[in-house]
Structure formats: structure tokens, C-alpha cells
Design an enzyme around this catalytic site. Structure first.
Site, PDB file in Angstrom:
ATOM      1  CB  THR A   1      17.533  36.885  -9.950  1.00  0.00           C
ATOM      2  OG1 THR A   1      17.277  35.596  -9.384  1.00  0.00           O
ATOM      3  CG2 THR A   1      16.242  37.634 -10.166  1.00  0.00           C
TER       4      THR A   1
ATOM      5  CG  HIS B   1      21.035  36.740  -2.966  1.00  0.00           C
ATOM      6  ND1 HIS B   1      20.999  37.653  -3.984  1.00  0.00           N
ATOM      7  CD2 HIS B   1      20.123  35.777  -3.274  1.00  0.00           C
ATOM      8  CE1 HIS B   1      20.109  37.261  -4.888  1.00  0.00           C
ATOM      9  NE2 HIS B   1      19.558  36.128  -4.479  1.00  0.00           N
TER      10      HIS B   1
ATOM     11  CG  ASN C   1      14.008  34.107  -8.447  1.00  0.00           C
ATOM     12  OD1 ASN C   1      13.124  33.479  -7.888  1.00  0.00           O
ATOM     13  ND2 ASN C   1      14.703  35.054  -7.841  1.00  0.00           N
TER      14      ASN C   1
ATOM     15  CE  LYS D   1      23.179  34.334  -5.568  1.00  0.00           C
ATOM     16  NZ  LYS D   1      22.913  32.951  -6.019  1.00  0.00           N
TER      17      LYS D   1
ATOM     18  N   PRO E   1      20.469  17.463  -1.709  1.00  0.00           N
ATOM     19  CG  PRO E   1      20.494  15.246  -0.949  1.00  0.00           C
ATOM     20  CD  PRO E   1      21.088  16.149  -1.991  1.00  0.00           C
TER      21      PRO E   1
HETATM   22  N1  LIG Z   1      16.462  29.274  -9.130  1.00  0.00           N
HETATM   23  C1  LIG Z   1      16.047  29.628  -7.930  1.00  0.00           C
HETATM   24  O1  LIG Z   1      14.892  30.034  -7.728  1.00  0.00           O
HETATM   25  C2  LIG Z   1      16.976  29.515  -6.784  1.00  0.00           C
HETATM   26  C3  LIG Z   1      18.242  29.094  -7.000  1.00  0.00           C
HETATM   27  N2  LIG Z   1      19.119  28.969  -5.979  1.00  0.00           N
HETATM   28  C4  LIG Z   1      20.413  28.412  -6.337  1.00  0.00           C
HETATM   29  O2  LIG Z   1      20.406  27.044  -5.940  1.00  0.00           O
HETATM   30  C5  LIG Z   1      21.719  26.642  -5.582  1.00  0.00           C
HETATM   31  C6  LIG Z   1      21.698  26.065  -4.173  1.00  0.00           C
HETATM   32  O3  LIG Z   1      21.366  27.068  -3.256  1.00  0.00           O
HETATM   33  P1  LIG Z   1      21.266  26.778  -1.688  1.00  0.00           P
HETATM   34  O4  LIG Z   1      20.378  25.626  -1.446  1.00  0.00           O
HETATM   35  O5  LIG Z   1      20.970  28.083  -1.071  1.00  0.00           O
HETATM   36  O6  LIG Z   1      22.770  26.370  -1.375  1.00  0.00           O
HETATM   37  P2  LIG Z   1      23.318  25.396  -0.226  1.00  0.00           P
HETATM   38  O7  LIG Z   1      24.770  25.717  -0.085  1.00  0.00           O
HETATM   39  O8  LIG Z   1      22.465  25.475   0.984  1.00  0.00           O
HETATM   40  O9  LIG Z   1      23.161  23.949  -0.850  1.00  0.00           O
HETATM   41  C7  LIG Z   1      23.934  23.468  -1.907  1.00  0.00           C
HETATM   42  C8  LIG Z   1      23.988  21.965  -1.848  1.00  0.00           C
HETATM   43  O10 LIG Z   1      24.761  21.516  -2.963  1.00  0.00           O
HETATM   44  C9  LIG Z   1      25.826  20.681  -2.503  1.00  0.00           C
HETATM   45  N3  LIG Z   1      27.042  20.906  -3.285  1.00  0.00           N
HETATM   46  C10 LIG Z   1      27.665  22.083  -3.482  1.00  0.00           C
HETATM   47  N4  LIG Z   1      28.767  21.912  -4.217  1.00  0.00           N
HETATM   48  C11 LIG Z   1      28.861  20.580  -4.450  1.00  0.00           C
HETATM   49  C12 LIG Z   1      29.790  19.772  -5.152  1.00  0.00           C
HETATM   50  N5  LIG Z   1      30.872  20.300  -5.749  1.00  0.00           N
HETATM   51  N6  LIG Z   1      29.554  18.440  -5.210  1.00  0.00           N
HETATM   52  C13 LIG Z   1      28.459  17.908  -4.622  1.00  0.00           C
HETATM   53  N7  LIG Z   1      27.535  18.641  -3.930  1.00  0.00           N
HETATM   54  C14 LIG Z   1      27.753  19.947  -3.861  1.00  0.00           C
HETATM   55  C15 LIG Z   1      26.085  21.086  -1.071  1.00  0.00           C
HETATM   56  O11 LIG Z   1      26.672  20.013  -0.374  1.00  0.00           O
HETATM   57  P3  LIG Z   1      27.870  20.233   0.701  1.00  0.00           P
HETATM   58  O12 LIG Z   1      27.189  20.510   1.990  1.00  0.00           O
HETATM   59  O13 LIG Z   1      28.602  18.939   0.665  1.00  0.00           O
HETATM   60  O14 LIG Z   1      28.687  21.393   0.210  1.00  0.00           O
HETATM   61  C16 LIG Z   1      24.681  21.439  -0.581  1.00  0.00           C
HETATM   62  O15 LIG Z   1      24.002  20.310  -0.119  1.00  0.00           O
HETATM   63  C17 LIG Z   1      22.596  27.891  -5.729  1.00  0.00           C
HETATM   64  O16 LIG Z   1      23.212  27.876  -6.982  1.00  0.00           O
HETATM   65  C18 LIG Z   1      21.590  29.029  -5.645  1.00  0.00           C
HETATM   66  O17 LIG Z   1      22.034  30.176  -6.298  1.00  0.00           O
HETATM   67  C19 LIG Z   1      18.776  29.272  -4.707  1.00  0.00           C
HETATM   68  C20 LIG Z   1      17.530  29.729  -4.424  1.00  0.00           C
HETATM   69  C21 LIG Z   1      16.518  29.894  -5.434  1.00  0.00           C
HETATM   70  O1  LIG Z   2      21.413  31.729  -3.892  1.00  0.00           O
HETATM   71  C1  LIG Z   2      20.236  32.083  -3.668  1.00  0.00           C
HETATM   72  O2  LIG Z   2      19.754  32.106  -2.534  1.00  0.00           O
HETATM   73  C2  LIG Z   2      19.404  32.469  -4.815  1.00  0.00           C
HETATM   74  N1  LIG Z   2      19.879  32.282  -6.014  1.00  0.00           N
HETATM   75  C3  LIG Z   2      19.215  32.549  -7.229  1.00  0.00           C
HETATM   76  C4  LIG Z   2      19.969  33.619  -7.996  1.00  0.00           C
HETATM   77  O3  LIG Z   2      21.212  33.565  -8.072  1.00  0.00           O
HETATM   78  O4  LIG Z   2      19.332  34.527  -8.543  1.00  0.00           O
HETATM   79  C5  LIG Z   2      17.753  32.830  -7.049  1.00  0.00           C
HETATM   80  C6  LIG Z   2      17.406  33.592  -5.801  1.00  0.00           C
HETATM   81  O5  LIG Z   2      17.828  34.902  -5.969  1.00  0.00           O
HETATM   82  C7  LIG Z   2      18.035  32.951  -4.592  1.00  0.00           C
END
Ligand SMILES: NC(=O)C1=CN([C@@H]2O[C@H](COP(=O)(O)OP(=O)(O)OC[C@H]3O[C@@H](n4cnc5c(N)ncnc54)[C@H](OP(=O)(O)O)[C@@H]3O)[C@@H](O)[C@H]2O)C=CC1
Ligand SMILES: O=C(O)C1=N[C@H](C(=O)O)C[C@H](O)C1
Length: 264
Positions: free
Chosen positions: A164, A153, A125, A157, A9
Site C-alpha cells: 500500500t 502493520h 490493498n 508481516k 487457505p
Molecule cells: N491486498 C490486500 O488487501 C492485502 C494483502 N495482504 C497480503 O496478503 C499476503 C498474505 O497475508 P497474511 O494472510 O496476513 O499472511 P499469513 O502469513 O497469515 O498467510 C500466508 C499464507 O501463505 C502461505 N505461504 C507463505 N509462503 C509460502 C510458500 N513459500 N509456499 C506455500 N505457501 C506459502 C502460508 O503457509 P505456511 O503456514 O505454510 O507458511 C500461509 O498459509 C501478504 O503478502 C500480505 O501482505 C494482506 C492483507 C490485505
Molecule cells: O500484510 C498485511 O497485513 C497487509 N498487506 C498489504 C500491504 O502490504 O499493503 C495490504 C494491507 O496493508 C495489509
């Protein structure tokens, strides 16, 4: 009412998902999974929506104690996989945006989803424009089998190439015969210069501050080129897809990989 658990969150995407829940009338946040702040409430944390939901550091405890319909997971590949399995084992339907799962992990989640007769959505995505970009690229690859993917990105990341880019290559592989691209005798004088090799397609990953999520699929043919490009300028771009997945996952008893399978 849809009772939702959010894993991750405090993250860039997880906090956007909380805002989606806050503005959606029939969504309720029942709890969050976060390795920090165990036992605290989301409304105790700064810069997050004022939602009343307990934070659990231990995912199993969250699934056992909370009456949830859907898990939204936006974390990291290792822990996201664990959360997805635990959700299914506890009768909760996962909607997963976390990227970087291996194909073996995806197969295992598919099997577990079928065994539990539940719905599960994993979308590399959630942005509708990105889904269209992938579909257009698949169509174009029928006529232009020489293709390279450049994904760009933000520099926080963790996984490369992006989910994607991997999904785009997989879609192209469905319509293109295996092909080695470039000169058969080409040599990299700096390792990695030609990018990752997926069935002959090259994937290049750019990581820079200031970027969000961007991808170009570049096709080359005799005397012509075609570029299909998508940009996410804000993480709100993903939220209509997350909402579609949350709404639809409750009506299906199958594993869905890719938002295109839910779009009409
Ligand atoms: N499908 C889609 O459309 C999209 C997918 N994504 C994907 O979503 C995921 C999150 O992206 P994003 O929000 O940018 O990343 P962030 O790093 O901003 O957020 C990740 C969150 O997950 C927590 N987390 C990470 N590792 C662990 C762990 N081992 N145990 C518990 N909590 C953990 C982090 O907590 P902490 O601060 O404690 O590390 C943080 O709160 C990525 O895999 C990204 O590629 C992103 C954008 C779009
Ligand atoms: O980490 C991101 O930010 C994103 N992750 C997803 C991916 O790995 O394709 C989706 C989007 O590109 C953003």
C-alpha cells in the site's frame, strides 16, 4: 457459479477469503494450494470453514486437475508470483492480494495477461477506505509536494514497505515533480532514521503486535499540515474488495493493478 482456487487457505487473509466464499451463494471453492496437508480436504482442518475442497501442495497439479475460473492468491511474494503465472498459463484468472512483487514481476504478469487475453487483478490493498486514502493523497500531493508516509502493520508481516505504501508513493509520483525533501545536508546519525527514500518521499514502516494494517500520509506546507489516515481493524475490511475483484476479473481481458480501477 464461480469456481475458485484459494492459495494460502490457512493464512490470516486466506482463511478470511474461505469465509467469503462460504457466505457467497454463487461462489464455489474447488481446491486450495497449500504446501502443507497435500491430499487432505479443507474440512479436515481445524478453525476453517466447513468447505469440501482438496488441498494441493503442487500448484501445477491443482491448475491441471481443477476446473477453476479464478485463483485468489494470499501467500508470500515469491510463491504468489509463481501461482499468478501458473494460473494465467492454465487459463485461470488471478485475483492477487499478495504484496511485495517487484515492478519487473508486475510487468511480466501484465504481458502474460495480455498474451493470454485473460483478466488479472493485483490489488496492493482491497479495503475501499485504503483505496480512497491513496486517491485523496494523490490529490493532496498536487498542492502539498512535501510528504512522508508512515505505514504500521502487525509484526508477522514479511515485506517492508507495505504494498500500500509503495502504491501510494507511485500515485503521488504521477502528480508531483521529483523532489528531495528535508535539509539538503541532513545526515543520519543512526542509519535508517529517515526511512526509505522513494523519489525524495520518506516511507517509515512500523511493525508491532496488536496492529492489523494502518497508514498515515502526512503533508507539510507553509504554516499548515494535512494528514490522511486509514485503519483496517479487522481483515474483513478487505473482503468486499476481494469480492469486487473476483466478480469483475471475469468480465475483463486486461491487467488491473489497484482496486481503484474497478471502483465506479
Ligand atoms: N491486498 C490486500 O488487501 C492485502 C494483502 N495482504 C497480503 O496478503 C499476503 C498474505 O497475508 P497474511 O494472510 O496476513 O499472511 P499469513 O502469513 O497469515 O498467510 C500466508 C499464507 O501463505 C502461505 N505461504 C507463505 N509462503 C509460502 C510458500 N513459500 N509456499 C506455500 N505457501 C506459502 C502460508 O503457509 P505456511 O503456514 O505454510 O507458511 C500461509 O498459509 C501478504 O503478502 C500480505 O501482505 C494482506 C492483507 C490485505
Ligand atoms: O500484510 C498485511 O497485513 C497487509 N498487506 C498489504 C500491504 O502490504 O499493503 C495490504 C494491507 O496493508 C495489509
Amino acid at each position: 457459479m464461480v469456481n475458485i482456487i484459494v492459495a494460502g487457505p490457512r493464512g490470516k487473509m486466506g482463511s478470511e477469503a474461505l469465509r467469503l466464499i462460504e457466505r457467497t451463494e454463487n461462489y464455489e471453492l474447488v481446491g486450495c494450494i497449500d504446501r502443507k496437508h497435500d491430499g487432505m480436504n479443507i474440512n479436515d482442518l481445524e478453525n476453517l470453514p466447513n468447505l469440501d475442497a482438496r488441498i494441493y501442495a503442487e500448484p501445477q497439479q491443482a491448475f491441471q486437475e481443477l476446473k477453476a475460473d479464478v485463483l485468489i492468491d494470499l501467500t508470500s511474494p515469491e510463491v504468489g508470483y509463481l501461482h499468478t503465472r501458473l494460473a494465467l498459463e492454465n487459463g485461470v484468472r488471478p485475483v492477487v492480494g499478495t504484496s511485495g512483487f517487484t515492478s519487473e514481476q508486475l510487468d511480466e504478469i501484465q504481458q502474460l495477461t495480455e498474451q493470454k487475453e485473460l483478466g488479472a487483478v493485483i490489488a496492493p490493498n482491497f479495503a475501499v477506505g485504503a483505496v480512497l486514502m491513496m486517491q485523496f493523497a494523490k490529490w493532496a500531493a498536487k498542492y502539498f509536494p512535501d510528504v512522508e508516509i508512515i505505514e504500521k502493520h502487525h509484526d508477522q508481516k514479511l515485506d517492508a514497505p507495505s504494498g500500500t505504501a509503495v502504491k501510494t508513493a507511485q500515485l503521488i509520483e504521477e502528480v508531483r515533480s521529483s523532489k528531495i525533501q528535508g535539509h539538503p545536508e541532513e545526515k543520519e546519525t543512526l542509519p535508517g532514521a529517515r526511512g526509505a527514500n522513494e523519489d525524495g518521499m520518506r516511507i517509515h514502516s512500523v511493525r508491532l503486535p496488536g496492529l492489523i494494517a494502518h497508514q498515515e500520509v502526512i503533508f507539510g506546507g507553509t504554516g499548515q499540515g494535512l494528514t490522511i489516515k486509514h485503519d483496517s481493524y479487522h481483515r474483513q475490511s478487505f473482503m468486499s474488495g476481494v469480492k469486487l475483484a473476483v466478480d469483475e476479473v471475469q468480465n475483463i481481458n486486461m491487467f488491473v493493478y489497484g482496486l481503484e480501477n474497478l471502483l465506479e
